[in-house]
Motif scaffolding. Structure first.
Motif, PDB file in Angstrom:
ATOM      1  N   UNK A   1      45.451  10.310  60.246  1.00  0.00           N
ATOM      2  CA  UNK A   1      44.349  10.053  61.179  1.00  0.00           C
ATOM      3  C   UNK A   1      43.835   8.623  61.054  1.00  0.00           C
ATOM      4  N   UNK A   2      43.720   8.140  59.820  1.00  0.00           N
ATOM      5  CA  UNK A   2      43.225   6.775  59.615  1.00  0.00           C
ATOM      6  C   UNK A   2      44.224   5.747  60.151  1.00  0.00           C
ATOM      7  N   UNK A   3      45.512   5.996  59.947  1.00  0.00           N
ATOM      8  CA  UNK A   3      46.530   5.077  60.463  1.00  0.00           C
ATOM      9  C   UNK A   3      46.469   4.999  61.989  1.00  0.00           C
ATOM     10  N   UNK A   4      46.232   6.134  62.633  1.00  0.00           N
ATOM     11  CA  UNK A   4      46.228   6.175  64.100  1.00  0.00           C
ATOM     12  C   UNK A   4      44.948   5.613  64.708  1.00  0.00           C
ATOM     13  N   UNK A   5      43.907   5.461  63.907  1.00  0.00           N
ATOM     14  CA  UNK A   5      42.615   4.989  64.407  1.00  0.00           C
ATOM     15  C   UNK A   5      42.596   3.460  64.394  1.00  0.00           C
ATOM     16  N   UNK A   6      42.691   2.862  65.553  1.00  0.00           N
ATOM     17  CA  UNK A   6      42.751   1.401  65.641  1.00  0.00           C
ATOM     18  C   UNK A   6      41.469   0.728  65.170  1.00  0.00           C
ATOM     19  N   UNK A   7      40.374   1.471  65.124  1.00  0.00           N
ATOM     20  CA  UNK A   7      39.111   0.892  64.679  1.00  0.00           C
ATOM     21  C   UNK A   7      39.047   0.739  63.162  1.00  0.00           C
ATOM     22  N   UNK A   8      39.944   1.413  62.453  1.00  0.00           N
ATOM     23  CA  UNK A   8      39.954   1.344  60.990  1.00  0.00           C
ATOM     24  C   UNK A   8      40.904   0.241  60.547  1.00  0.00           C
ATOM     25  N   UNK A   9      40.389  -0.650  59.717  1.00  0.00           N
ATOM     26  CA  UNK A   9      41.184  -1.776  59.219  1.00  0.00           C
ATOM     27  C   UNK A   9      41.551  -1.622  57.744  1.00  0.00           C
TER      28      UNK A   9
END
Length: 250
Positions: free
Chosen positions: A42-50
């Motif tokens: 989920x974190x990998x797919x979330x473009x807002x997470x760096x």
């Protein structure tokens, strides 16, 4: 008590992944690994997470894999802990570990798959696989000698003795130590510096850093998984694990 894996995302692009089961020192089991993999996906797919930070709760990083799971692996064909570590190693965004209190077994191995790792000064580290007639996992037998040198790796893996945060830092398992209770704050400071960098260049640099050892690490994952499954089926390991559970634990 079930271990809880939670994520919380800040507006600045930093996500905190927390391992929480303080009653059992944040121990991990098959259900935990499934949750961890789901969280990474989920974190990998979330473009807002760096940037991702991994930590534990209640002054403990994690006591590692539930020994009962090793006993169950006698009938298994793959190791859930290794499946998780493969996924963590392949995670494309920067990962920072913040450890306090205890990093036991898998808890120490996790650090080798993070880009940065910080720990409170009194954090204790163990890689006690051989003490339970088991063998290391997570490409540890390849990565640890490269970080710490062959003699130090032999001492940590074959003697299975504890070592301090200072030693872990000197041997390359940590980026730095902090005053107790400050590892997470230091992780956030590092994450803040990272998100200020050009993100595409940051990802490309991480990929280049991982590329050179990718095949060797993949083979190490495979070898260790096969050997660990064989060890879990052995009477020696089953007796060692049974002996642990038969002892009183306060």
């Amino acid at each position: 008590m079930a271990t809880r894996i939670t994520t919380s995302r800040r507006a600045d692009g930093i996500t905190l992944l927390k391992i929480s089961c303080p009653e059992r020192r944040n121990i991990l089991d098959e259900a935990s690994y499934a949750q961890l993999i789901e969280a990474l996906t989920a974190v990998e797919a979330d473009d807002a997470v760096k940037v991702l930070i991994i930590t534990g709760s209640e002054n403990c990083f994690t006591a590692g894999n539930d020994l009962a799971n090793y006993r169950a692996l006698a009938e298994a064909t793959e190791v859930p802990a290794i499946t998780f570590l493969r996924r963590l190693h392949a995670f494309p965004k920067p990962v920072i570990a913040a450890a306090e209190g205890l990093a036991l077994g898998l808890g120490s191995s996790i650090l080798m798959h993070c880009d940065f790792a910080y720990a409170g000064n009194s954090t204790t580290f163990y890689l006690p696989f051989v003490n339970f007639a088991l063998t290391p996992l997570g490409a540890t037998t390849y990565m640890l000698p490269k970080l710490a040198g062959s003699k130090a790796a032999s001492e940590m893996l074959m003697l299975g003795s504890s070592f301090s945060a200072t030693s872990a830092c000197e041997l390359g398992l940590l980026t730095d130590t902090t005053p107790d209770g400050m590892a997470l704050e230091q992780a956030y400071t590092c994450a803040t510096r990272l998100i200020a960098k050009p993100f595409a260049a940051l990802l490309a640099t991480k990929a280049l850093l991982r590329e050179g050892d990718a095949e060797a690490i993949g083979r190490a994952f495979d070898r260790e998984e096969q050997q660990l499954l064989e060890r879990c089926r052995s009477p020696e390991a089953q007796a060692a694990i049974d002996g642990f559970f038969s002892r009183p634990h306060g």
